[in-house]
Design a protein around this motif. Sequence first.
Motif, PDB file in Angstrom:
ATOM      1  N   ASP A 165       0.281   7.419  -6.681  1.00  0.00           N
ATOM      2  CA  ASP A 165      -0.244   8.716  -6.260  1.00  0.00           C
ATOM      3  C   ASP A 165       0.802   9.830  -6.369  1.00  0.00           C
ATOM      4  O   ASP A 165       0.498  10.921  -6.847  1.00  0.00           O
ATOM      5  CB  ASP A 165      -0.761   8.658  -4.823  1.00  0.00           C
ATOM      6  CG  ASP A 165      -1.906   7.674  -4.658  1.00  0.00           C
ATOM      7  OD1 ASP A 165      -2.582   7.346  -5.657  1.00  0.00           O
ATOM      8  OD2 ASP A 165      -2.123   7.223  -3.519  1.00  0.00           O
ATOM      9  N   ASP A 166       2.029   9.560  -5.916  1.00  0.00           N
ATOM     10  CA  ASP A 166       3.040  10.609  -5.887  1.00  0.00           C
ATOM     11  C   ASP A 166       3.777  10.761  -7.213  1.00  0.00           C
ATOM     12  O   ASP A 166       3.969  11.874  -7.693  1.00  0.00           O
ATOM     13  CB  ASP A 166       4.050  10.346  -4.762  1.00  0.00           C
ATOM     14  CG  ASP A 166       3.416  10.446  -3.378  1.00  0.00           C
ATOM     15  OD1 ASP A 166       2.268  10.914  -3.259  1.00  0.00           O
ATOM     16  OD2 ASP A 166       4.078  10.037  -2.406  1.00  0.00           O
ATOM     17  N   ARG A 206       4.900  16.621  -0.782  1.00  0.00           N
ATOM     18  CA  ARG A 206       4.323  15.396  -0.209  1.00  0.00           C
ATOM     19  C   ARG A 206       5.249  14.759   0.825  1.00  0.00           C
ATOM     20  O   ARG A 206       5.003  13.656   1.285  1.00  0.00           O
ATOM     21  CB  ARG A 206       3.974  14.404  -1.315  1.00  0.00           C
ATOM     22  CG  ARG A 206       2.805  14.880  -2.165  1.00  0.00           C
ATOM     23  CD  ARG A 206       2.505  13.876  -3.272  1.00  0.00           C
ATOM     24  NE  ARG A 206       1.376  14.301  -4.052  1.00  0.00           N
ATOM     25  CZ  ARG A 206       0.208  13.652  -4.092  1.00  0.00           C
ATOM     26  NH1 ARG A 206       0.040  12.555  -3.393  1.00  0.00           N
ATOM     27  NH2 ARG A 206      -0.771  14.097  -4.842  1.00  0.00           N
ATOM     28  N   ASP A 253       0.834  -1.209   0.000  1.00  0.00           N
ATOM     29  CA  ASP A 253       0.000   0.000   0.000  1.00  0.00           C
ATOM     30  C   ASP A 253       0.867   1.258   0.000  1.00  0.00           C
ATOM     31  O   ASP A 253       0.586   2.220  -0.718  1.00  0.00           O
ATOM     32  CB  ASP A 253      -0.946   0.018   1.205  1.00  0.00           C
ATOM     33  CG  ASP A 253      -2.043  -1.027   1.094  1.00  0.00           C
ATOM     34  OD1 ASP A 253      -2.419  -1.390  -0.041  1.00  0.00           O
ATOM     35  OD2 ASP A 253      -2.526  -1.487   2.142  1.00  0.00           O
ATOM     36  N   ARG A 254       1.923   1.253   0.786  1.00  0.00           N
ATOM     37  CA  ARG A 254       2.835   2.399   0.838  1.00  0.00           C
ATOM     38  C   ARG A 254       3.548   2.573  -0.505  1.00  0.00           C
ATOM     39  O   ARG A 254       3.659   3.688  -1.022  1.00  0.00           O
ATOM     40  CB  ARG A 254       3.855   2.192   1.959  1.00  0.00           C
ATOM     41  CG  ARG A 254       4.840   3.328   2.115  1.00  0.00           C
ATOM     42  CD  ARG A 254       5.804   3.072   3.239  1.00  0.00           C
ATOM     43  NE  ARG A 254       6.681   1.956   2.877  1.00  0.00           N
ATOM     44  CZ  ARG A 254       7.629   1.470   3.647  1.00  0.00           C
ATOM     45  NH1 ARG A 254       7.819   1.981   4.853  1.00  0.00           N
ATOM     46  NH2 ARG A 254       8.385   0.476   3.250  1.00  0.00           N
ATOM     47  N   LYS A 300       2.393   1.624  -3.400  1.00  0.00           N
ATOM     48  CA  LYS A 300       1.375   2.091  -4.344  1.00  0.00           C
ATOM     49  C   LYS A 300       1.173   3.595  -4.211  1.00  0.00           C
ATOM     50  O   LYS A 300       1.102   4.310  -5.217  1.00  0.00           O
ATOM     51  CB  LYS A 300       0.052   1.357  -4.097  1.00  0.00           C
ATOM     52  CG  LYS A 300      -1.075   1.772  -5.012  1.00  0.00           C
ATOM     53  CD  LYS A 300      -2.332   0.982  -4.689  1.00  0.00           C
ATOM     54  CE  LYS A 300      -3.510   1.405  -5.518  1.00  0.00           C
ATOM     55  NZ  LYS A 300      -4.729   0.649  -5.166  1.00  0.00           N
ATOM     56  N   ARG A 301       1.099   4.099  -2.991  1.00  0.00           N
ATOM     57  CA  ARG A 301       0.945   5.552  -2.802  1.00  0.00           C
ATOM     58  C   ARG A 301       2.117   6.300  -3.435  1.00  0.00           C
ATOM     59  O   ARG A 301       1.938   7.320  -4.087  1.00  0.00           O
ATOM     60  CB  ARG A 301       0.823   5.891  -1.323  1.00  0.00           C
ATOM     61  CG  ARG A 301      -0.535   5.573  -0.724  1.00  0.00           C
ATOM     62  CD  ARG A 301      -0.715   6.140   0.680  1.00  0.00           C
ATOM     63  NE  ARG A 301       0.282   5.657   1.632  1.00  0.00           N
ATOM     64  CZ  ARG A 301       0.185   4.525   2.332  1.00  0.00           C
ATOM     65  NH1 ARG A 301      -0.885   3.749   2.177  1.00  0.00           N
ATOM     66  NH2 ARG A 301       1.131   4.162   3.167  1.00  0.00           N
TER      67      ARG A 301
END
Length: 113
Positions: free
Chosen positions: A23-24, A81, A15-16, A18-19
Amino acid sequence: MTRLSHLFVHVSDLDRAKRFYVDDLGLAILMEETGYLRVGGADGFHMGLEQREPSQVGSVGIEIVIQVPDVDAAYQKLVERGHQFEAPPTDMPWGARHAWLKDPDGYPLSIYS
């Protein structure tokens, strides 16, 4: 014809990862299954991310390199971020502009344009 298909990377927290990568950095999700995520961009090269135990994560001697449309804009977004870079984007002798950081599992990574 033989071609390079994708890089396969073990991560400690999918999950980390993937972010960070989706996302970033803005890579697209190409495949997602329990414990596995494949991301990629416009040219067809992919990176598979597979969740593993922390003792199975990491490798010496690799660097992940991601081309972005505007390295300065990507750098600014990533800094906002909370990501830390070795230095701001720098023009390289070979004509590209690069900035280096580490992904959440410590893999060296360069963004460039």
